[in-house]
Design an enzyme around this catalytic site. Structure first.
Site, PDB file in Angstrom:
ATOM      1  N   ARG A  86      60.265  76.904 -19.142  1.00  0.00           N
ATOM      2  CA  ARG A  86      61.219  76.951 -17.748  1.00  0.00           C
ATOM      3  C   ARG A  86      62.813  77.621 -17.884  1.00  0.00           C
ATOM      4  NH1 ARG A  86      63.756  71.303 -18.322  1.00  0.00           N
ATOM      5  NH2 ARG A  86      65.417  71.056 -15.535  1.00  0.00           N
ATOM      6  N   HIS A 134      71.815  74.186 -14.383  1.00  0.00           N
ATOM      7  CA  HIS A 134      71.378  73.876 -15.782  1.00  0.00           C
ATOM      8  C   HIS A 134      72.664  73.657 -16.481  1.00  0.00           C
ATOM      9  CE1 HIS A 134      69.014  72.126 -18.925  1.00  0.00           C
ATOM     10  NE2 HIS A 134      70.033  71.759 -19.154  1.00  0.00           N
ATOM     11  N   GLU A 179      69.412  67.470 -14.356  1.00  0.00           N
ATOM     12  CA  GLU A 179      69.780  66.366 -14.797  1.00  0.00           C
ATOM     13  C   GLU A 179      71.317  65.917 -14.145  1.00  0.00           C
ATOM     14  OE1 GLU A 179      67.799  65.716 -18.805  1.00  0.00           O
ATOM     15  OE2 GLU A 179      70.194  65.947 -19.106  1.00  0.00           O
ATOM     16  N   ASN A 308      62.838  64.217 -17.683  1.00  0.00           N
ATOM     17  CA  ASN A 308      63.009  64.253 -18.515  1.00  0.00           C
ATOM     18  C   ASN A 308      63.581  63.457 -19.201  1.00  0.00           C
ATOM     19  OD1 ASN A 308      64.231  66.835 -17.709  1.00  0.00           O
ATOM     20  ND2 ASN A 308      66.001  67.291 -18.318  1.00  0.00           N
ATOM     21  N   TYR A 310      64.076  61.276 -23.636  1.00  0.00           N
ATOM     22  CA  TYR A 310      64.499  61.350 -24.937  1.00  0.00           C
ATOM     23  C   TYR A 310      64.399  60.404 -26.132  1.00  0.00           C
ATOM     24  CZ  TYR A 310      65.918  65.871 -24.034  1.00  0.00           C
ATOM     25  OH  TYR A 310      65.973  67.892 -23.449  1.00  0.00           O
ATOM     26  N   GLU A 385      61.672  68.665 -19.609  1.00  0.00           N
ATOM     27  CA  GLU A 385      62.127  68.375 -20.950  1.00  0.00           C
ATOM     28  C   GLU A 385      61.613  67.029 -21.767  1.00  0.00           C
ATOM     29  OE1 GLU A 385      66.273  68.516 -21.044  1.00  0.00           O
ATOM     30  OE2 GLU A 385      66.121  69.642 -19.970  1.00  0.00           O
TER      31      GLU A 385
END
Length: 480
Positions: A86, A134, A179, A308, A310, A385
């Site tokens: 990606r 992005h 995002e 995504n 984290y 991600e």
């Protein structure tokens, strides 16, 4: 027996057949060649060259020189066994003379670079997945108001159609935006990302125009590349009240969930904005930038949603009895990204953290995947991600032993597997990131890559985490 059933029967953490194993990058973070190939400045060129905006004055001018080294980098991907990659396209490379009123001529050098990259990936058996935005908005569009202006969304759809028309014969997946929460709130509310504005009303206008850009681009991509699949990537937050039995904490979680998750999920998946978010922010904007028909455009069906993840997002009501804690993981801006959340705080967490100061809790990834699966049954999901920054260094024997990253990945891959076993249709996983790179406002101070980069020499060194990931890919399962 399916792969998931086999996992259950044997106790192995094995993934479904055909599961995509990839890595992800972003153009401004890795390409460099900022003034080559006809490229003009983006908001991140301007932001990073503004003193005080980026740690140590770092810029993406050179980054990790992927623009010149992409063939070697693709060979690295093949060596690790990646089945998908990606990457994002730099809009200023494709239509460098764009204005608010016209897309301008298409730059053949820009198209050629990405066409060559796609061909190189395919030659190594790696499926390309393109993110169209992005965060590197052409500076000319920001000069005219950026994402706070409707015309930016209109030009984005035209740009998306150009890229899909040029590459859609070989690229199976186009992701419209990465995002949009960060683009809107960090760029226009807190100012810690480009363009560095602190205007809450503009941030909420940007939310809508990013949603509109996604919808317009979805239609444009389908027109230009009918065989391609269209997706959107959101950084959804696992928002939890610190005290689930405390009504004020629960309401704080509702507001944060609305700003981070539902203001994107609801219009895209359900064709509406959350009424509570509109009410919460009524003192900032009347949302009159939403026009008749916009929500029909935004809710055009997508083929997949990228998630995504984290770190978790615990919140609580701020009683004003002590200094406010703002450990939301999004930097210390002069203003807050959390509009109309003056009495909400993000408490400092104990326990393991990454080099970004982000708490580690893989459960959030499982919960978010299951949430989307419940809200939109049948929609394919991708983890677009997931990864962690740690202070890696090359040892005297030439190794990068990043055990902490291996454990982070192991835990989060197990969380993905748990979501699949519970019924979530997760089709692939992309580790962030392939390479150490320019980490936005942190510059080169934080390393997310599974491949170490010596920024002075551009030498790549495969970290132990990359060897671990390669073994996961080879087995299509977590090693015991």
């Amino acid at each position: 027996m399916t792969a998931t059933e086999a996992s259950t029967a044997t106790g192995a953490v094995r993934f479904p057949q055909g599961f995509l194993w990839g890595s992800a990058t972003a153009a401004y973070q890795i390409e460099g060649a900022a003034t080559e190939g006809g490229r003009t400045p983006s908001i991140w060129d301007t932001f990073s060259h503004t003193p005080g905006r980026v740690a140590r004055g770092d810029t993406g001018d050179v980054a990790v020189d992927h623009y010149h080294r992409f063939r070697d980098d693709v060979a690295l991907m093949a060596r690790l066994g990646l089945t998908s990659y990606r990457f994002s396209v730099s809009w200023p490379r494709i239509t460098p003379q764009v204005t608010p009123d016209a897309l301008g001529p298409v730059n053949p050098e820009g198209i050629a670079f990405y066409s060559d990259l796609v061909d190189e990936l395919l030659a190594h058996g790696i499926s390309p997945s393109i993110t169209l935005y992005h965060w590197d908005l052409p500076q000319a569009l920001e000069d005219a108001g950026g994402w706070a202006e409707r015309r930016t969304a209109e030009r984005f759809a035209e740009y998306a159609e150009v890229v899909a028309g040029a590459l859609g014969d070989r690229v199976p997946v186009f992701i419209t935006l990465n995002e949009p929460w960060c683009s809107a709130y960090l760029g226009y509310a807190s100012g810690v990302h480009a363009p560095g504005r602190t205007e809450p009303a503009a941030a909420l206008a940007a939310v809508h125009h990013l949603n509109l850009a996604h919808g317009l681009a979805t239609t444009a991509i389908r027109r230009a590349a009918p065989a391609a699949r269209v997706a959107l990537t959101l950084n959804l937050a696992w928002v939890r009240p610190e005290k689930p039995d405390e009504p004020l904490d629960v309401d704080a979680a509702r507001r944060v969930d609305g700003l981070q998750n539902r203001v994107f999920l609801d219009p895209v998946l359900h064709g509406r904005y959350p009424q509570d978010v509109l009410a919460d922010t009524a003192g900032v904007t009347d949302w009159s930038f939403v026009r008749d028909g916009d929500l029909d455009v935004i809710s055009a069906p997508i083929d997949a949603l990228g998630v995504n993840y984290y770190s978790p997002t615990p919140v609580r009501h701020w009683t004003r009895e002590r200094p406010k804690e703002n450990a939301d993981g999004h930097g210390d801006g002069a203003a807050t990204p959390w509009i109309a959340c003056e009495d909400v705080e993000f408490p400092i967490q104990h326990g393991p953290k990454t080099d970004m100061g982000w708490s580690i809790d893989p459960r959030g990834l499982t919960e978010l995947l299951l949430r989307v699966a419940r809200e939109s049954p049948g929609l394919d999901l991708l983890v677009t991600e997931n990864g962690a920054a740690f202070p890696d260094a090359v040892s005297p024997d030439g190794r990068v032993v990043d055990t902490d990253r291996i454990e982070y990945l192991r835990g989060h891959l197990a969380a993905v597997h748990a979501a699949i076993e519970a019924g979530a249709p997760v089709r692939g996983y992309y580790v962030w990131s392939l390479l150490d790179n320019f980490e936005w406002a942190w510059g080169y101070a934080k390393r997310f890559g599974i491949v170490h980069v010596d920024y002075a020499t551009q030498v790549r060194t495969i970290k132990e985490s990359a060897h671990f990931y390669a073994e996961v890919i080879r087995r299509n399962a977590l090693p015991e």
